[in-house]
Design a protein around this motif. Structure first.
Motif, mmCIF file in Angstrom:
data_model
loop_
_atom_site.group_PDB
_atom_site.id
_atom_site.type_symbol
_atom_site.label_atom_id
_atom_site.label_comp_id
_atom_site.label_asym_id
_atom_site.label_seq_id
_atom_site.Cartn_x
_atom_site.Cartn_y
_atom_site.Cartn_z
ATOM 1 N N PRO A 58 22.852 -17.025 10.233
ATOM 2 C CA PRO A 58 21.962 -18.136 10.598
ATOM 3 C C PRO A 58 20.801 -17.636 11.462
ATOM 4 N N TYR A 59 19.668 -18.318 11.371
ATOM 5 C CA TYR A 59 18.535 -17.945 12.214
ATOM 6 C C TYR A 59 17.936 -19.200 12.826
ATOM 7 N N PRO A 60 17.411 -19.107 14.049
ATOM 8 C CA PRO A 60 16.905 -20.293 14.744
ATOM 9 C C PRO A 60 15.656 -20.869 14.088
ATOM 10 N N GLY A 61 15.599 -22.188 14.024
ATOM 11 C CA GLY A 61 14.418 -22.861 13.514
ATOM 12 C C GLY A 61 14.361 -22.996 12.011
ATOM 13 N N GLY A 62 15.366 -22.517 11.321
ATOM 14 C CA GLY A 62 15.354 -22.583 9.868
ATOM 15 C C GLY A 62 15.744 -23.946 9.346
ATOM 16 N N PRO A 63 15.429 -24.236 8.080
ATOM 17 C CA PRO A 63 15.849 -25.501 7.477
ATOM 18 C C PRO A 63 17.370 -25.610 7.479
ATOM 19 N N PRO A 64 17.920 -26.808 7.471
ATOM 20 C CA PRO A 64 19.379 -26.971 7.442
ATOM 21 C C PRO A 64 20.004 -26.217 6.274
ATOM 22 N N GLY A 65 21.013 -25.424 6.577
ATOM 23 C CA GLY A 65 21.719 -24.682 5.544
ATOM 24 C C GLY A 65 21.099 -23.356 5.169
ATOM 25 N N ASP A 66 19.909 -23.085 5.677
ATOM 26 C CA ASP A 66 19.261 -21.813 5.330
ATOM 27 C C ASP A 66 19.842 -20.685 6.183
ATOM 28 N N VAL A 67 19.849 -19.487 5.617
ATOM 29 C CA VAL A 67 20.372 -18.315 6.318
ATOM 30 C C VAL A 67 19.555 -17.083 5.941
ATOM 31 N N ASP A 68 19.652 -16.070 6.780
ATOM 32 C CA ASP A 68 19.137 -14.748 6.425
ATOM 33 C C ASP A 68 20.169 -14.054 5.550
ATOM 34 N N LEU A 69 19.685 -13.410 4.504
ATOM 35 C CA LEU A 69 20.564 -12.666 3.602
ATOM 36 C C LEU A 69 20.410 -11.168 3.854
ATOM 37 N N TYR A 70 21.481 -10.537 4.284
ATOM 38 C CA TYR A 70 21.526 -9.080 4.415
ATOM 39 C C TYR A 70 22.390 -8.535 3.291
ATOM 40 N N LEU A 71 21.977 -7.430 2.698
ATOM 41 C CA LEU A 71 22.807 -6.800 1.671
ATOM 42 C C LEU A 71 23.992 -6.109 2.322
ATOM 43 N N LYS A 72 25.152 -6.318 1.737
ATOM 44 C CA LYS A 72 26.326 -5.595 2.199
ATOM 45 C C LYS A 72 26.141 -4.094 1.954
ATOM 46 N N HIS A 73 26.877 -3.308 2.687
ATOM 47 C CA HIS A 73 26.688 -1.849 2.651
ATOM 48 C C HIS A 73 26.795 -1.281 1.245
ATOM 49 N N ASP A 74 27.853 -1.606 0.535
ATOM 50 C CA ASP A 74 28.048 -1.006 -0.791
ATOM 51 C C ASP A 74 26.962 -1.444 -1.771
ATOM 52 N N THR A 75 26.554 -2.700 -1.698
ATOM 53 C CA THR A 75 25.492 -3.179 -2.582
ATOM 54 C C THR A 75 24.186 -2.462 -2.279
ATOM 55 N N PHE A 76 23.894 -2.286 -0.993
ATOM 56 C CA PHE A 76 22.649 -1.617 -0.617
ATOM 57 C C PHE A 76 22.641 -0.175 -1.110
ATOM 58 N N VAL A 77 23.690 0.556 -0.829
ATOM 59 C CA VAL A 77 23.699 1.997 -1.100
ATOM 60 C C VAL A 77 23.832 2.296 -2.590
ATOM 61 N N THR A 78 24.692 1.556 -3.282
ATOM 62 C CA THR A 78 24.969 1.902 -4.681
ATOM 63 C C THR A 78 24.085 1.184 -5.687
ATOM 64 N N SER A 79 23.522 0.026 -5.306
ATOM 65 C CA SER A 79 22.691 -0.738 -6.242
ATOM 66 C C SER A 79 21.231 -0.790 -5.812
ATOM 67 N N PHE A 80 20.968 -1.272 -4.599
ATOM 68 C CA PHE A 80 19.596 -1.376 -4.128
ATOM 69 C C PHE A 80 18.944 0.003 -4.033
ATOM 70 N N ALA A 81 19.674 0.972 -3.508
ATOM 71 C CA ALA A 81 19.128 2.320 -3.313
ATOM 72 C C ALA A 81 19.674 3.308 -4.334
ATOM 73 N N SER A 82 20.066 2.840 -5.496
ATOM 74 C CA SER A 82 20.561 3.761 -6.519
ATOM 75 C C SER A 82 19.463 4.750 -6.896
ATOM 76 N N GLY A 83 19.851 6.004 -7.048
ATOM 77 C CA GLY A 83 18.877 7.040 -7.380
ATOM 78 C C GLY A 83 18.259 7.703 -6.173
ATOM 79 N N VAL A 84 18.463 7.126 -4.992
ATOM 80 C CA VAL A 84 17.993 7.736 -3.749
ATOM 81 C C VAL A 84 19.124 8.612 -3.209
ATOM 82 N N PRO A 85 18.821 9.819 -2.716
ATOM 83 C CA PRO A 85 19.886 10.663 -2.156
ATOM 84 C C PRO A 85 20.744 9.881 -1.164
#
Length: 271
Positions: A155-182
């Motif tokens: 959750p973040y302050p001042g956001g619309p009701p029900g809105d949240v910040d989305l952070y990528l989980k570690h495995d998703t970030f490393v294996t999918s978002f950053a695939s191909g990066v050392p």
């Protein structure tokens, strides 16, 4: 007699050269006087401007002025307005480049700006009017699953009701978002990721700038976030000049030379 003849011949030659110079020089000078465009690089979600550092260095080494404004990642409308206002402070031609969610931002920010001469999408969203980005990622995207398995919700302050910040989980970030990066580099990028709000991913896009501005598209053939099929669909619809790169979603990190080359092709096409 000979010297007089030589003087007359020389005079005629000088007169001809003067006429040629008068006829040719203005056109050539006009061509050479066109300024190089400023290249503006817009980052996407789960990243920041530092992700462009390798591309920026190459463009600067080749003599281009580069700007990398921050993308707030709060709301597609306000994020686009932020970039649009930044562009208004620049004079002369602009090549506007967007990675990932940054592609949706430039699609909206450049609309109606006559100084933006070219758009470049790098593994980016290129939505049509009324579309939001999450459905455009593709059916096989790593994000097209139960969101609780890929995101941490904060959750973040001042956001619309029900809105949240989305952070990528570690495995998703490393294996999918950053695939191909050392792996070591991917691990160093993970802690500094900047979140995208849930609402930004569902905001509706406006009139697309690519309808009136020529565009180029760097398509990562190994992208697991925006699938290659989804990228091809958007790039084709936008009538973009497509360059395929054997990279994942972060081609700007893993293949900066190829990305910079496409940006420079777009820049040269504006002159």
């Amino acid at each position: 007699m000979k010297s007089e003849r030589y003087r007359r011949t020389a005079g005629v030659l000088l007169a001809v050269l003067a006429l040629v110079a008068t006829a040719v020089t203005p056109a050539a000078a006009s061509h050479q006087s066109k300024p190089r465009p400023t290249i503006v690089l817009v980052h996407g979600a789960w990243a920041d401007g530092s992700g462009w550092s390798k591309v920026t260095r190459r463009l600067q080494d080749d003599g281009y002025q580069v700007r990398v404004p921050p993308n707030p990642l709060r709301n597609l409308g306000s994020d686009s307005a932020t970039v649009r206002n930044f562009l208004a402070t620049l004079s002369g031609p602009i090549v506007l480049v967007g990675h990932s969610y940054g592609g949706a931002v430039i699609t909206n920010a450049a609309t109606g700006n006559p100084n933006v001469k070219a758009l470049v999408y790098v593994d980016g969203f290129a939505p049509a009017q009324g579309e939001s980005i999450f459905p455009l990622a593709g059916a096989d995207s790593a994000l097209a699953v139960d969101p609780t398995t890929v995101f941490d919700f904060v959750p973040y302050p001042g956001g619309p009701p029900g809105d949240v910040d989305l952070y990528l989980k570690h495995d998703t970030f490393v294996t999918s978002f950053a695939s191909g990066v050392p792996r070591r580099e991917a691990e160093s990028l993970y802690p500094a990721q900047r979140p995208l709000t849930l609402s930004a991913g569902n905001d509706l896009s406006g009139t697309p700038a690519y309808a009136t501005i020529p565009s180029w598209y760097v398509l990562g053939t190994g992208d697991r976030i925006i699938t290659p099929t989804a990228q091809l669909f958007m790039a084709t619809r936008a009538h973009s000049t497509i360059t395929r790169v054997p990279a994942g979603h972060l081609s700007l990190v893993s293949h900066p030379g190829q990305v910079a080359n496409v940006i420079e092709k777009a820049a040269k096409a504006t002159r």
